[in-house]
Design an enzyme around this catalytic site. Structure first.
Site, PDB file in Angstrom:
ATOM      1  N   LYS A  13       0.835  -1.211   0.000  1.00 36.68           N
ATOM      2  CA  LYS A  13       0.000   0.000   0.000  1.00 36.68           C
ATOM      3  C   LYS A  13       0.870   1.261   0.000  1.00 36.68           C
ATOM      4  O   LYS A  13       0.642   2.176  -0.778  1.00 36.68           O
ATOM      5  CB  LYS A  13      -0.916   0.041   1.241  1.00 36.68           C
ATOM      6  CG  LYS A  13      -1.814  -1.153   1.420  1.00 36.68           C
ATOM      7  CD  LYS A  13      -2.692  -1.029   2.661  1.00 36.68           C
ATOM      8  CE  LYS A  13      -1.947  -1.016   3.974  1.00 36.68           C
ATOM      9  NZ  LYS A  13      -1.254  -2.279   4.299  1.00 36.68           N
ATOM     10  N   ARG A  88      -9.834   1.071   7.633  1.00 36.12           N
ATOM     11  CA  ARG A  88      -9.540  -0.341   7.910  1.00 36.12           C
ATOM     12  C   ARG A  88     -10.727  -1.054   8.509  1.00 36.12           C
ATOM     13  O   ARG A  88     -10.676  -2.246   8.768  1.00 36.12           O
ATOM     14  CB  ARG A  88      -8.411  -0.459   8.933  1.00 36.12           C
ATOM     15  CG  ARG A  88      -7.116  -0.061   8.369  1.00 36.12           C
ATOM     16  CD  ARG A  88      -5.983  -0.385   9.304  1.00 36.12           C
ATOM     17  NE  ARG A  88      -4.863   0.366   8.832  1.00 36.12           N
ATOM     18  CZ  ARG A  88      -3.636  -0.074   8.744  1.00 36.12           C
ATOM     19  NH1 ARG A  88      -3.338  -1.264   9.168  1.00 36.12           N
ATOM     20  NH2 ARG A  88      -2.695   0.687   8.267  1.00 36.12           N
ATOM     21  N   ARG A 127      11.787  -5.660   5.439  1.00 39.36           N
ATOM     22  CA  ARG A 127      11.658  -4.226   5.127  1.00 39.36           C
ATOM     23  C   ARG A 127      12.595  -3.372   6.000  1.00 39.36           C
ATOM     24  O   ARG A 127      12.742  -3.612   7.195  1.00 39.36           O
ATOM     25  CB  ARG A 127      10.219  -3.768   5.378  1.00 39.36           C
ATOM     26  CG  ARG A 127      10.087  -2.241   5.240  1.00 39.36           C
ATOM     27  CD  ARG A 127       8.691  -1.743   5.226  1.00 39.36           C
ATOM     28  NE  ARG A 127       7.895  -2.227   6.344  1.00 39.36           N
ATOM     29  CZ  ARG A 127       6.581  -2.085   6.410  1.00 39.36           C
ATOM     30  NH1 ARG A 127       5.934  -1.497   5.442  1.00 39.36           N
ATOM     31  NH2 ARG A 127       5.920  -2.541   7.450  1.00 39.36           N
ATOM     32  N   ARG A 171      -0.811  -8.105  13.510  1.00 37.01           N
ATOM     33  CA  ARG A 171      -1.316  -7.219  12.449  1.00 37.01           C
ATOM     34  C   ARG A 171      -2.070  -8.022  11.391  1.00 37.01           C
ATOM     35  O   ARG A 171      -3.115  -7.592  10.891  1.00 37.01           O
ATOM     36  CB  ARG A 171      -0.152  -6.451  11.815  1.00 37.01           C
ATOM     37  CG  ARG A 171       0.339  -5.309  12.695  1.00 37.01           C
ATOM     38  CD  ARG A 171       1.779  -4.943  12.418  1.00 37.01           C
ATOM     39  NE  ARG A 171       2.014  -4.421  11.092  1.00 37.01           N
ATOM     40  CZ  ARG A 171       3.225  -4.392  10.526  1.00 37.01           C
ATOM     41  NH1 ARG A 171       4.278  -4.844  11.177  1.00 37.01           N
ATOM     42  NH2 ARG A 171       3.360  -3.903   9.322  1.00 37.01           N
TER      43      ARG A 171
HETATM   44  P1  AP5 Z   1       4.860  -1.540   1.907  1.00 36.51           P
HETATM   45  O1  AP5 Z   1       4.555  -0.773   0.670  1.00 36.51           O
HETATM   46  O2  AP5 Z   1       5.521  -0.800   3.027  1.00 36.51           O
HETATM   47  O3  AP5 Z   1       3.572  -2.316   2.394  1.00 36.51           O
HETATM   48  P2  AP5 Z   1       2.291  -1.782   3.179  1.00 36.51           P
HETATM   49  O4  AP5 Z   1       1.120  -2.478   2.612  1.00 36.51           O
HETATM   50  O5  AP5 Z   1       2.278  -0.277   3.193  1.00 36.51           O
HETATM   51  O6  AP5 Z   1       2.635  -2.390   4.594  1.00 36.51           O
HETATM   52  P3  AP5 Z   1       2.589  -1.752   6.054  1.00 36.51           P
HETATM   53  O7  AP5 Z   1       3.328  -2.699   6.942  1.00 36.51           O
HETATM   54  O8  AP5 Z   1       3.079  -0.326   6.058  1.00 36.51           O
HETATM   55  O9  AP5 Z   1       1.088  -1.808   6.339  1.00 36.51           O
HETATM   56  P4  AP5 Z   1       0.450  -1.792   7.733  1.00 36.51           P
HETATM   57  O10 AP5 Z   1      -0.977  -1.670   7.343  1.00 36.51           O
HETATM   58  O11 AP5 Z   1       0.813  -2.906   8.618  1.00 36.51           O
HETATM   59  O12 AP5 Z   1       1.152  -0.530   8.416  1.00 36.51           O
HETATM   60  P5  AP5 Z   1       0.712   0.994   8.591  1.00 36.51           P
HETATM   61  O13 AP5 Z   1       1.938   1.801   8.586  1.00 36.51           O
HETATM   62  O14 AP5 Z   1      -0.384   1.363   7.661  1.00 36.51           O
HETATM   63  O15 AP5 Z   1       5.781  -2.798   1.496  1.00 36.51           O
HETATM   64  C1  AP5 Z   1       6.297  -3.675   2.475  1.00 36.51           C
HETATM   65  C2  AP5 Z   1       7.703  -4.160   2.036  1.00 36.51           C
HETATM   66  O16 AP5 Z   1       7.586  -4.905   0.832  1.00 36.51           O
HETATM   67  C3  AP5 Z   1       8.704  -3.033   1.740  1.00 36.51           C
HETATM   68  O17 AP5 Z   1       9.993  -3.453   2.130  1.00 36.51           O
HETATM   69  C4  AP5 Z   1       8.633  -2.876   0.224  1.00 36.51           C
HETATM   70  O18 AP5 Z   1       9.855  -2.390  -0.296  1.00 36.51           O
HETATM   71  C5  AP5 Z   1       8.360  -4.314  -0.204  1.00 36.51           C
HETATM   72  N1  AP5 Z   1       7.530  -4.381  -1.412  1.00 36.51           N
HETATM   73  C6  AP5 Z   1       6.437  -3.640  -1.716  1.00 36.51           C
HETATM   74  N2  AP5 Z   1       5.948  -4.008  -2.918  1.00 36.51           N
HETATM   75  C7  AP5 Z   1       6.747  -5.024  -3.368  1.00 36.51           C
HETATM   76  C8  AP5 Z   1       6.751  -5.832  -4.528  1.00 36.51           C
HETATM   77  N3  AP5 Z   1       5.832  -5.674  -5.519  1.00 36.51           N
HETATM   78  N4  AP5 Z   1       7.706  -6.779  -4.650  1.00 36.51           N
HETATM   79  C9  AP5 Z   1       8.646  -6.954  -3.686  1.00 36.51           C
HETATM   80  N5  AP5 Z   1       8.702  -6.226  -2.559  1.00 36.51           N
HETATM   81  C10 AP5 Z   1       7.751  -5.261  -2.397  1.00 36.51           C
HETATM   82  O19 AP5 Z   1       0.065   0.938  10.061  1.00 36.51           O
HETATM   83  C11 AP5 Z   1       0.898   0.683  11.171  1.00 36.51           C
HETATM   84  C12 AP5 Z   1       0.053   0.684  12.459  1.00 36.51           C
HETATM   85  O20 AP5 Z   1      -0.589   1.970  12.618  1.00 36.51           O
HETATM   86  C13 AP5 Z   1      -1.111  -0.334  12.487  1.00 36.51           C
HETATM   87  O21 AP5 Z   1      -0.686  -1.605  12.920  1.00 36.51           O
HETATM   88  C14 AP5 Z   1      -2.043   0.354  13.517  1.00 36.51           C
HETATM   89  O22 AP5 Z   1      -1.569   0.189  14.832  1.00 36.51           O
HETATM   90  C15 AP5 Z   1      -1.908   1.830  13.153  1.00 36.51           C
HETATM   91  N6  AP5 Z   1      -2.890   2.254  12.150  1.00 36.51           N
HETATM   92  C16 AP5 Z   1      -2.632   2.640  10.868  1.00 36.51           C
HETATM   93  N7  AP5 Z   1      -3.764   2.947  10.231  1.00 36.51           N
HETATM   94  C17 AP5 Z   1      -4.785   2.737  11.104  1.00 36.51           C
HETATM   95  C18 AP5 Z   1      -6.195   2.865  11.005  1.00 36.51           C
HETATM   96  N8  AP5 Z   1      -6.797   3.254   9.873  1.00 36.51           N
HETATM   97  N9  AP5 Z   1      -6.925   2.577  12.116  1.00 36.51           N
HETATM   98  C19 AP5 Z   1      -6.341   2.182  13.282  1.00 36.51           C
HETATM   99  N10 AP5 Z   1      -5.001   2.033  13.429  1.00 36.51           N
HETATM  100  C20 AP5 Z   1      -4.227   2.315  12.348  1.00 36.51           C
END
Ligand code: AP5
Length: 213
Positions: A13, A88, A127, A171
């Site tokens: 994402k 979410r 990552r 998660r």
């Molecule tokens: P990346 O693009 O970073 O993946 P992502 O889907 O953004 O993963 P996240 O871990 O950031 O999602 P998340 O939902 O757990 O975390 P968030 O920060 O939103 O890619 C991941 C890795 O893969 C990278 O190394 C990248 O280089 C690699 N990659 C990507 N595409 C690739 C490909 N095609 N091929 C190979 N490699 C690839 O949320 C964190 C925390 O915040 C949550 O746990 C929660 O506590 C809180 N939070 C956030 N939003 C909310 C909400 N709406 N409500 C309540 N709590 C929330």
């Protein structure tokens, strides 16, 4: 253009939202990034949310919804947005719909990025993230040229505190619980599409551009 990305942790994402925002001149609104910023700045909100984020649980709705509403209200005249990691839950999707209606805006597309679980875990454990500009690296496929230093801004590249096995497990569990109702919601009310998140980043991006045409 106004777009929502949702999908499991590690689905890409953040990576795809950043590419799309740059390509189309959209505002990239990542709730994960906004929350991590609050943690770093040690605001009252930051102190309150640390325990939720470190263990991989969702932060309470009222805080996240307020953050997103503030970001949307800060959009430039006529500027579109890409929402990354929000909504979410159905409650968050309803709050978003309410806010967009209030601002006279609508979603053009809600995109679910799908990636199998074994790949998600590998992506998350490998990552590394720049502490300055937030650019993503990966120990298997995309290392910075100088170890631990960001190619783009020269800041330190490190592992996210919630990219450990225990928090990743939590998660993924939280995601599995919420995705079905959220998907049902988007299928009913928005232009919903599923995009295969497997393959090179550029290939996934091309698929996304195709569904947005
Ligand atoms: P990346 O693009 O970073 O993946 P992502 O889907 O953004 O993963 P996240 O871990 O950031 O999602 P998340 O939902 O757990 O975390 P968030 O920060 O939103 O890619 C991941 C890795 O893969 C990278 O190394 C990248 O280089 C690699 N990659 C990507 N595409 C690739 C490909 N095609 N091929 C190979 N490699 C690839 O949320 C964190 C925390 O915040 C949550 O746990 C929660 O506590 C809180 N939070 C956030 N939003 C909310 C909400 N709406 N409500 C309540 N709590 C929330």
């Amino acid at each position: 253009m106004n777009v929502v990305f949702f999908g499991a942790p590690g689905a890409g994402k953040g990576t795809q939202s950043a590419l799309l925002a740059r390509r189309k001149g959209l505002k990239h609104i990542s709730t994960g990034e906004l929350l991590r910023q609050a943690l770093d700045e040690q605001t009252a909100v930051g102190i309150h949310i640390r325990s939720y984020m470190d263990r991989g649980s969702l932060v309470p709705d009222d805080l996240v919804i307020q953050m997103v509403n503030d970001a949307l209200e800060g959009l430039g005249e006529g500027q579109g947005f890409v929402l990354d990691g929000f909504p979410r839950k159905v409650s968050q999707a309803e709050a978003l719909s309410h806010q967009l209606a209030k601002m006279g805006l609508a979603l053009d597309k809600s995109i679910l990025l799908e990636v199998p679980r074994r790949v998600l875990i590998r992506r998350l454990l490998g990552r590394r993230v720049c502490q300055g500009c937030g650019v993503n690296y990966h120990i298997e496929s995309h290392l910075p040229q100088k170890e631990g230093i960001c190619d783009d801004c020269g800041d330190v590249v490190a592992q996210r505190p919630d990219d450990n096995e225990k928090a990743i497990e939590k998660r993924l569990e939280v995601y599995e619980e919420s995705v079905k109702p959220l998907r049902g919601y988007f299928q009913k009310v928005n232009r919903f599409v599923i995009v295969d998140g497997m393959g090179d980043t550029e290939d996934v991006f091309t698929r996304i551009l195709n569904v947005l045409e």
